[in-house]
Write an enzyme that holds these catalytic residues in place. Structure first.
Site, mmCIF file in Angstrom:
data_model
loop_
_atom_site.group_PDB
_atom_site.id
_atom_site.type_symbol
_atom_site.label_atom_id
_atom_site.label_comp_id
_atom_site.label_asym_id
_atom_site.label_seq_id
_atom_site.Cartn_x
_atom_site.Cartn_y
_atom_site.Cartn_z
ATOM 1 N N ASP A 1 -3.244 -18.145 1.505
ATOM 2 C CA ASP A 1 -4.389 -18.824 0.887
ATOM 3 C C ASP A 1 -4.954 -19.885 1.819
ATOM 4 O O ASP A 1 -6.167 -20.034 1.964
ATOM 5 C CB ASP A 1 -4.002 -19.422 -0.487
ATOM 6 N N ASP B 1 -5.582 -6.766 5.791
ATOM 7 C CA ASP B 1 -6.769 -6.015 5.366
ATOM 8 C C ASP B 1 -7.884 -7.001 4.999
ATOM 9 O O ASP B 1 -9.038 -6.877 5.447
ATOM 10 C CB ASP B 1 -6.371 -5.165 4.143
ATOM 11 N N ASP C 1 -11.275 -8.562 7.687
ATOM 12 C CA ASP C 1 -12.688 -8.440 7.315
ATOM 13 C C ASP C 1 -13.348 -9.816 7.263
ATOM 14 O O ASP C 1 -14.488 -9.981 7.703
ATOM 15 C CB ASP C 1 -12.836 -7.750 5.953
ATOM 16 N N LYS D 1 3.199 -15.365 2.323
ATOM 17 C CA LYS D 1 3.172 -16.097 1.047
ATOM 18 C C LYS D 1 4.623 -16.386 0.681
ATOM 19 O O LYS D 1 5.115 -16.013 -0.390
ATOM 20 C CB LYS D 1 2.451 -15.223 -0.001
ATOM 21 N N TYR E 1 0.819 -1.220 0.000
ATOM 22 C CA TYR E 1 0.000 0.000 0.000
ATOM 23 C C TYR E 1 0.851 1.268 0.000
ATOM 24 O O TYR E 1 0.392 2.327 -0.403
ATOM 25 C CB TYR E 1 -0.930 0.040 1.220
#
Ligand code: NAD
Length: 358
Positions: free
Chosen positions: A224, A248, A252, A192, A137
């Site tokens: 994943d 992020d 959620d 990852k 980001y």
């Protein structure tokens, strides 16, 4: 020792839900100095800016910030820098809040609100620790250009850069391990590393930091797989440590396991344990001023403030136990109402939690 709290109720339901959290904090009988200030749309209306200098100074001088919610569609026409939501970004930046803590806790009484079967979520208690100031980001270089190579050389392409330094990973890892010590003593670090260099450095660094916490179990998980485990066997997770972009998305996903937005607390911390504590929901303009909002996310955010900024674990436990008691007594605001329960207003819910403090 006096603890100074900057209380920023904000817009919409912010003032109503904040009144309840303040009521609960006062009922603890501890030495809190609470000072109120405008933030968000109301601050723009009164002072011409969503984060006035006086509010910022108060937040910086405080030991913690208790934040309600900001935003109202009537400010949508303003230029971006003056919109209410900019206040949160401004506070994060000014206070150096790099660690975001989001619990996903499913109270047994509210399992029907989840889209998962009750046996998967009843008693669920996860804490997602997300790095907030780095990663793809914020990484540079970023931009658009003509592709120098790849499948379509010369075509327009866009690119971002994922990057983390060792100190950035170390400081967020310490937050996760410290938090695990206050809970189930297990950290699942999500990355990852099978594909990304950044993730391999993340994994190596977290493994090193873990050596300082022999009493906490560390496991590594690919992102994943973590996304799958959150819906397959979420109760196996305790503290989930991850970077900005994975966090992020996963926070959620985790929060929705509980199904009820009015129950979700959150915290953002800096390296001095100063923190901003707020419910995960917004200002809910559709129900503002009606005294029907659920104040429990804000009350639980106040409990997080006691635990993570003030090291007042006993008092935090008292608030959480009071919320648990109120729910087990069948007391509900409209958003979490179910058959056979007693529907109460926002302020009555605050009173019920105070009464349940014992
Ligand atoms: P929202 O979270 O405010 O509301 C979504 C839905 O959930 C609404 O139906 C609302 O009534 C309900 N809801 C939310 N909190 C509740 C509570 N405590 N009790 C009962 N019901 C509750 O999201 P939105 O409607 O998309 O956004 C409204 C405003 O809030 C916008 O201006 C948005 O930018 C802002 N917002 C602010 C924050 C923040 O302050 N951190 C976060 C998200 C959205």
């Amino acid at each position: 020792m006096t603890r100074k709290i900057a209380v920023l109720p904000g817009d919409g339901i912010g003032p109503e839900i904040m009144d309840q959290a303040v009521k609960v904090l006062k009922a603890l009988g501890e030495d809190f100095e609470m000072e109120f200030a405008d933030v968000g749309g109301v601050a723009y209306a009164h002072h011409g800016h969503p984060l006035p200098q006086a509010t910022l100074d108060l937040a910086k001088a405080a030991d913690a910030v208790l934040f309600g919610a900001v935003g109202d569609f009537k400010y949508d026409h303003l230029e971006r820098a003056l919109r209410p939501e900019q206040a949160i970004l401004g506070l994060r930046k000014a206070l150096g809040l790099f660690a975001n803590l989001r619990p996903a806790k499913c109270f047994a009484e509210l399992t029907q609100a989840s889209t998962l079967r009750p046996e998967f979520v009843s008693g669920l208690d996860i804490l997602i620790v997300r790095e907030l100031t780095g990663d793809i980001y914020f990484g540079t270089p970023r931009g658009r250009r003509q592709a120098p190579d790849g499948h379509f050389p010369g075509a327009l392409e866009a690119f971002d850069t994922m990057r983390y330094t060792v100190p950035e990973i170390e400081r967020i890892a310490h937050v996760a391990f410290e938090a695990a010590r206050k809970r189930g003593r297990k950290v699942t670090s999500v990355d990852k590393a099978n594909v990304l260099e950044t993730s391999q450095l993340w994994r190596d660094t977290v493994t090193e930091v873990a050596k300082n916490y022999p009493d906490v179990t560390l496991e590594h998980m690919y992102v994943d797989n973590a996304a799958m485990q959150l819906v397959r066997a979420p109760k196996a997770l305790d503290v989930v440590l991850t970077g900005n972009i994975f966090g992020d998305i996963l926070s959620d996903e985790a929060s929705m396991l509980t199904g009820s937005i009015g129950m979700l607390a959150s915290a953002s911390l800096n390296d001095k344990k100063q923190g901003l504590y707020e419910p995960s929901h917004g200002s809910a303009p559709d129900i503002a001023g009606k005294n029907i909002a659920n104040p429990l996310a804000t009350i639980l955010s106040a409990a997080m403030m006691l635990r993570y900024s003030f090291d007042m674990n006993e008092e935090a436990d008292r608030i959480e136990a009071a919320v648990q008691k109120v729910l087990s007594e069948g007391i509900r605001t409209g958003d979490i109402m179910s058959e056979g329960c007693r529907k109460v207003s926002c302020s009555e819910m605050g009173d019920a939690v105070v009464a349940a403090l014992g």
